[in-house]
Design a protein around this motif. Structure first.
Motif, PDB file in Angstrom:
ATOM      1  N   CYS B  28       0.819  -1.221   0.000  1.00 54.36           N
ATOM      2  CA  CYS B  28       0.000   0.000   0.000  1.00 54.36           C
ATOM      3  C   CYS B  28       0.852   1.270   0.000  1.00 54.36           C
ATOM      4  N   TYR B  29       2.087   1.138   0.411  1.00 55.21           N
ATOM      5  CA  TYR B  29       2.964   2.316   0.501  1.00 55.21           C
ATOM      6  C   TYR B  29       4.108   2.249  -0.507  1.00 55.21           C
ATOM      7  N   SER B  30       3.914   1.432  -1.533  1.00 59.11           N
ATOM      8  CA  SER B  30       4.997   1.197  -2.497  1.00 59.11           C
ATOM      9  C   SER B  30       4.834   2.022  -3.766  1.00 59.11           C
ATOM     10  N   TYR B  31       3.723   2.751  -3.900  1.00 59.84           N
ATOM     11  CA  TYR B  31       3.468   3.463  -5.164  1.00 59.84           C
ATOM     12  C   TYR B  31       2.917   4.852  -4.883  1.00 59.84           C
ATOM     13  N   ASP B  32       2.886   5.669  -5.922  1.00 60.22           N
ATOM     14  CA  ASP B  32       2.189   6.954  -5.849  1.00 60.22           C
ATOM     15  C   ASP B  32       1.493   7.186  -7.177  1.00 60.22           C
ATOM     16  N   ALA B  33       1.238   8.441  -7.550  1.00 60.74           N
ATOM     17  CA  ALA B  33       0.492   8.714  -8.782  1.00 60.74           C
ATOM     18  C   ALA B  33       1.314   8.483 -10.046  1.00 60.74           C
ATOM     19  N   THR B  34       2.605   8.163  -9.890  1.00 61.20           N
ATOM     20  CA  THR B  34       3.451   7.958 -11.081  1.00 61.20           C
ATOM     21  C   THR B  34       3.366   6.551 -11.643  1.00 61.20           C
ATOM     22  N   GLN B  35       2.780   5.621 -10.887  1.00 65.38           N
ATOM     23  CA  GLN B  35       2.760   4.197 -11.254  1.00 65.38           C
ATOM     24  C   GLN B  35       4.100   3.502 -11.082  1.00 65.38           C
ATOM     25  N   MET B  36       5.112   4.213 -10.550  1.00 65.60           N
ATOM     26  CA  MET B  36       6.347   3.502 -10.187  1.00 65.60           C
ATOM     27  C   MET B  36       6.077   2.745  -8.892  1.00 65.60           C
ATOM     28  N   GLU B  37       6.873   1.716  -8.629  1.00 68.30           N
ATOM     29  CA  GLU B  37       6.657   0.916  -7.420  1.00 68.30           C
ATOM     30  C   GLU B  37       7.960   0.484  -6.773  1.00 68.30           C
ATOM     31  N   TYR B  38       8.110   0.748  -5.492  1.00 69.74           N
ATOM     32  CA  TYR B  38       9.277   0.282  -4.731  1.00 69.74           C
ATOM     33  C   TYR B  38       8.784  -0.166  -3.364  1.00 69.74           C
ATOM     34  N   LEU B  39       9.135  -1.368  -2.977  1.00 76.95           N
ATOM     35  CA  LEU B  39       8.657  -1.918  -1.709  1.00 76.95           C
ATOM     36  C   LEU B  39       9.586  -1.488  -0.565  1.00 76.95           C
ATOM     37  N   PRO B  40       9.018  -0.883   0.493  1.00 77.73           N
ATOM     38  CA  PRO B  40       9.858  -0.559   1.652  1.00 77.73           C
ATOM     39  C   PRO B  40      10.080  -1.802   2.519  1.00 77.73           C
ATOM     40  N   ALA B  41      11.037  -1.718   3.438  1.00 74.09           N
ATOM     41  CA  ALA B  41      11.260  -2.819   4.377  1.00 74.09           C
ATOM     42  C   ALA B  41      10.259  -2.755   5.528  1.00 74.09           C
ATOM     43  N   ALA B  42       9.809  -1.557   5.840  1.00 78.56           N
ATOM     44  CA  ALA B  42       8.810  -1.394   6.890  1.00 78.56           C
ATOM     45  C   ALA B  42       8.119  -0.050   6.693  1.00 78.56           C
ATOM     46  N   VAL B  43       6.933   0.069   7.278  1.00 72.52           N
ATOM     47  CA  VAL B  43       6.203   1.341   7.254  1.00 72.52           C
ATOM     48  C   VAL B  43       5.899   1.721   8.697  1.00 72.52           C
ATOM     49  N   VAL B  44       6.258   2.942   9.092  1.00 68.79           N
ATOM     50  CA  VAL B  44       5.934   3.374  10.453  1.00 68.79           C
ATOM     51  C   VAL B  44       4.966   4.561  10.409  1.00 68.79           C
ATOM     52  N   HIS B  45       4.112   4.579  11.416  1.00 67.85           N
ATOM     53  CA  HIS B  45       3.104   5.644  11.535  1.00 67.85           C
ATOM     54  C   HIS B  45       3.295   6.366  12.860  1.00 67.85           C
ATOM     55  N   PRO B  46       4.264   7.263  12.941  1.00 64.01           N
ATOM     56  CA  PRO B  46       4.497   7.954  14.216  1.00 64.01           C
ATOM     57  C   PRO B  46       3.339   8.881  14.559  1.00 64.01           C
ATOM     58  N   ALA B  47       3.252   9.215  15.850  1.00 62.89           N
ATOM     59  CA  ALA B  47       2.142  10.038  16.333  1.00 62.89           C
ATOM     60  C   ALA B  47       2.517  11.499  16.460  1.00 62.89           C
ATOM     61  N   ASN B  48       3.813  11.793  16.541  1.00 64.23           N
ATOM     62  CA  ASN B  48       4.207  13.176  16.822  1.00 64.23           C
ATOM     63  C   ASN B  48       5.680  13.414  16.472  1.00 64.23           C
ATOM     64  N   ALA B  49       6.091  14.656  16.649  1.00 60.73           N
ATOM     65  CA  ALA B  49       7.457  15.055  16.281  1.00 60.73           C
ATOM     66  C   ALA B  49       8.506  14.293  17.086  1.00 60.73           C
ATOM     67  N   GLN B  50       8.211  14.031  18.354  1.00 60.76           N
ATOM     68  CA  GLN B  50       9.194  13.335  19.189  1.00 60.76           C
ATOM     69  C   GLN B  50       9.456  11.931  18.634  1.00 60.76           C
ATOM     70  N   GLU B  51       8.404  11.234  18.259  1.00 63.31           N
ATOM     71  CA  GLU B  51       8.592   9.892  17.696  1.00 63.31           C
ATOM     72  C   GLU B  51       9.366   9.960  16.376  1.00 63.31           C
ATOM     73  N   ILE B  52       9.035  10.960  15.576  1.00 63.37           N
ATOM     74  CA  ILE B  52       9.750  11.115  14.292  1.00 63.37           C
ATOM     75  C   ILE B  52      11.229  11.384  14.555  1.00 63.37           C
ATOM     76  N   SER B  53      11.488  12.213  15.543  1.00 62.80           N
ATOM     77  CA  SER B  53      12.872  12.509  15.917  1.00 62.80           C
ATOM     78  C   SER B  53      13.617  11.224  16.320  1.00 62.80           C
ATOM     79  N   SER B  54      12.951  10.401  17.131  1.00 58.43           N
ATOM     80  CA  SER B  54      13.595   9.154  17.573  1.00 58.43           C
ATOM     81  C   SER B  54      13.857   8.216  16.398  1.00 58.43           C
ATOM     82  N   VAL B  55      12.904   8.153  15.466  1.00 61.11           N
ATOM     83  CA  VAL B  55      13.097   7.301  14.286  1.00 61.11           C
ATOM     84  C   VAL B  55      14.323   7.783  13.491  1.00 61.11           C
ATOM     85  N   LEU B  56      14.432   9.108  13.329  1.00 66.81           N
ATOM     86  CA  LEU B  56      15.542   9.633  12.530  1.00 66.81           C
ATOM     87  C   LEU B  56      16.883   9.441  13.246  1.00 66.81           C
TER      88      LEU B  56
END
Lengths: 459, 459
Positions: B28-56
């Motif tokens: 579900c997260y491997s494509y966009d409107a271009t029709q190109m496709e690349y599979l990620p190793a994982a998809v994360v859905h952080p809740a806030n800036a702090q979580e995003i900071s920790s991921v980075l």
């Protein structure tokens, strides 16, 4: 002092007639509108981007700093050679290269004087709105480097909003183009906006592509006087909430009014505590309608006087109140520190009240006027520097003024920039991480810290 | 593939329920409107800036790439995980934090859908003009990252022009604020505009402060049909030269008209070779006057038909011609490459002529429509990818389309961005020094090249 060998190399680049090293010549480039003074080792007047590039390459090789300068009319010491080295003056690059009346763009060199550019495009029916108070002598390059504003910013935006593209000599001497001549463009990072307002620390601008507008059909000026600052501030929000975005919404506080009235006797009623000078522009019928709407909107807000100009002559008459502010300030005290804080526009009365307290605490007259539409207030701290301890006291008061603006979600500067004068205060506004990010950008573009060092950040 | 240890660490940051590693979820997260496709190793859905900071921070420690994604509606592959690693989805940050009706600003999180934001502020009498075609599903964070445009850009500007400040997680994990909530501000470099349009390569946006406008009083829509592209292009310049800046100046070429007419039979006269869909907004009386002025200005320019809507229902009817373009294109060929070049607006006829030659040379149907007011043309290269050699041929034609735009002083993209799809072409537009400067900025902010690598520049 620069080595004779370096002076020789500079002469080879710009020509012997375009370099000055004598004290009397250097003095002319040692100051700006801040009254600070720093003597450079030499002043060069290059003719074009190639010469500027060569100067910067030499500076990197030899390790001397370069301070770009336009007309030197800045209010923050941005063009001053604090660290010695050379001043590089861009005023020989002073051609309007083209005005494209079909696509409404113009390409100019940085040394063109702002007002001359405005008049040149106006002759073609076009409009370049940014109108810093210095427009009669400041140059467009300086306007871009400082992102100059002015009264019309509330409707039209600041200089940056009109810059579509640049030619820039980077600190390393590389010459690049940024942006372009299309209204849209999303290829690569926006280096254009990064350079606008970078105060000559990231590059020397050698060409500017400006967006223009059709010259407005007509304008209508109104002088409106309120019995309180709150009334004037509410008027600003109410007018904009009423779907009218005036060209200017100039504000003057009671102290400003008193100064002007004392000296020039313009007949401002004594119950007047705040003035809004309002101008609308555009379609001839619409502005008449808007003037009536504005009157109706602001009437319940403690309106003491409402004068609408019938023609350009009357408009000039109303603007006189605003224009006489600066000449009359000197009656209060001989020296002034002119700061230009900004707060969200609804917070203007709050910041004025905080400044009144600062005034009382320090016993220094402070006179406030400025651009109420965007919350940009010129805070004039009037002192007599010859009195002992005054300068120190003024600086403490200035710090408190900045803190007041910041406490209300504002900023220390809306137009003047940081330069030298606000560099000691920048940590009040920006976090260590913000400053580190900006310094990383500076370091990436100027690894040897050649270009305008000591500005913006306390290095 | 990511190490189990890293997956565990990510779970600890965002919670086990906010990470996906199963193939069906990753898809579900491997494509966009271009029709190109690349599979990620994982998809994360952080809740806030702090979580995003920790991921980075984790990504920097462990050396895996992070690909930020909003709704995934981009047209350039900007959100695609080409180099593996993880996709970081910002849609859980989806609150409108506040709308300040007095100062006309709003603060939002990046996952808010554009149209929902527009509707929310409209209820308060306010206006957020940017209107990318994707507005029903694209998110504001993506709009900022790509500097999304839309038909109304000619009068109001693009997304960037409405961004006053940001909260951003830098690639290193530092959380900074940029800009602020004042209309003016010149303290420090303009990191806000640098981040706008940086396509998720310089930071992950976690809050946006937008400038708003009063909602316009009224609007008036006109469908105008010309007997030549030149007539339509001249009309654009003539209207603006006549001191009217319409809200939209949408253009459709003959091929577009034929597609729409063939499928929907809207009664477009056969002599019509180009359409301008014109809308003006503002004061109710003024727009009626402007509609008349527009008619008078464009009449001598080969005007075949002029229809002005009397009300909103009629306006919707006229917009139908424009809205039916996309559905009718598939009749030409099943697949399309949708490019969005820009040229100075007077050059629109020239670029259309060059594209007609490319069409003939490659024997591929090309359909052009878009935003004539700012010279932004959507060039739709219609192919059937299942035919052998078609993809290669299309890519060659695309390169020639870009070259045509650049030869006329234009750019490869006005709205879609570079992403993956235009990265191979970026050297056509930017000089090696420009690219080196941009890469130096990227390197300064993202020393380990963690954030959205492979986008914009051919690394």
């Amino acid at each position: 002092m620069l080595d004779a060998r370096i002076i020789e190399a500079l002469k080879n680049i710009v020509g012997a007639e375009n370099i000055a090293t004598e004290r009397q010549d250097l003095l002319c480039y040692s100051y700006d509108a801040t009254q600070m003074e720093y003597l450079p080792a030499a002043v060069v007047h290059p003719a074009n981007a190639q010469e500027i590039s060569s100067v910067l390459k030499l500076a990197n090789q030899e390790g001397f700093p370069v301070f770009p300068r336009g007309a030197g009319s800045g209010f923050s010491g941005g063009a001053l050679p604090k660290a010695g080295g050379i001043v590089l003056v861009t005023t020989r690059l002073n051609r309007i290269l083209r005005v494209d009346t079909e696509n409404l763009i113009a390409e100019v060199e940085p040394g063109v004087v702002t007002e001359q550019f405005q008049q040149a495009v106006e002759k073609l029916g076009l409009f370049y709105p940014p109108d810093p108070a210095s427009l009669k002598f400041s140059t467009l390059g300086g306007n871009v480097a400082e992102n100059a504003g002015g009264p019309r910013a509330v409707k039209y935006g600041c200089t940056k909003d009109f810059v579509m593209g640049l030619e820039v000599v980077l600190p390393t001497g590389a010459i690049i183009r940024t942006g372009g001549e299309t209204y849209k463009g999303v290829v690569g990072y926006d280096l254009t906006k990064l350079l606008c307002g970078s105060e000559g620390t990231l590059g020397i601008i050698t060409k500017i592509i400006f967006k223009l507008l059709p010259f407005p059909d007509a304008k209508k000026t109104m002088l409106t006087i309120f019995d309180s600052i709150d009334g004037a501030a509410k008027a600003v929000s109410a007018i904009i909430g009423g779907k009218i975005i005036p060209t200017t919404l100039e504000f003057m506080d009671h102290a400003t009014l008193q100064c002007v009235e004392r000296r020039f006797n313009l007949g401002i009623p004594p119950e007047g505590r705040a003035v809004l000078l309002i101008e609308v522009d555009g379609d001839r019928d619409l502005i008449e309608k808007q003037a009536q709407q504005i009157h109706d909107i602001i009437k319940p807000l403690g309106l003491v006087q409402f004068r609408a100009a019938k023609d350009n002559a009357e408009s000039e008459q109303l603007w006189k109140v605003r224009r006489l502010v600066s000449p009359s300030l000197r009656d209060v005290n001989p020296d002034k520190y002119n700061e230009d804080i900004v707060v969200p526009r609804s917070k203007v009365p709050d910041v004025i009240r905080l400044i009144e307290q600062i005034q009382l605490r320090y016993d220094i007259p402070i006179v406030n006027f400025g651009h109420a539409g965007d919350g940009n207030i010129h805070v004039n701290i009037m002192v007599n520097k010859s009195l002992p301890g005054m300068e120190k006291k003024a600086h403490e008061a200035i710090r408190e003024v900045f803190e007041a603006a910041l406490s209300l979600g504002g900023t220390m500067s809306g137009e003047h920039g940081v330069g030298l004068s606000k560099a000691p205060f920048i940590e009040l506004e920006l976090s260590p991480e913000q400053i580190a990010t900006m310094k990383a950008v500076k370091q990436a573009l100027d690894p040897n810290n050649i270009l305008n060092p000591g500005k913006m950040f306390p290095w």
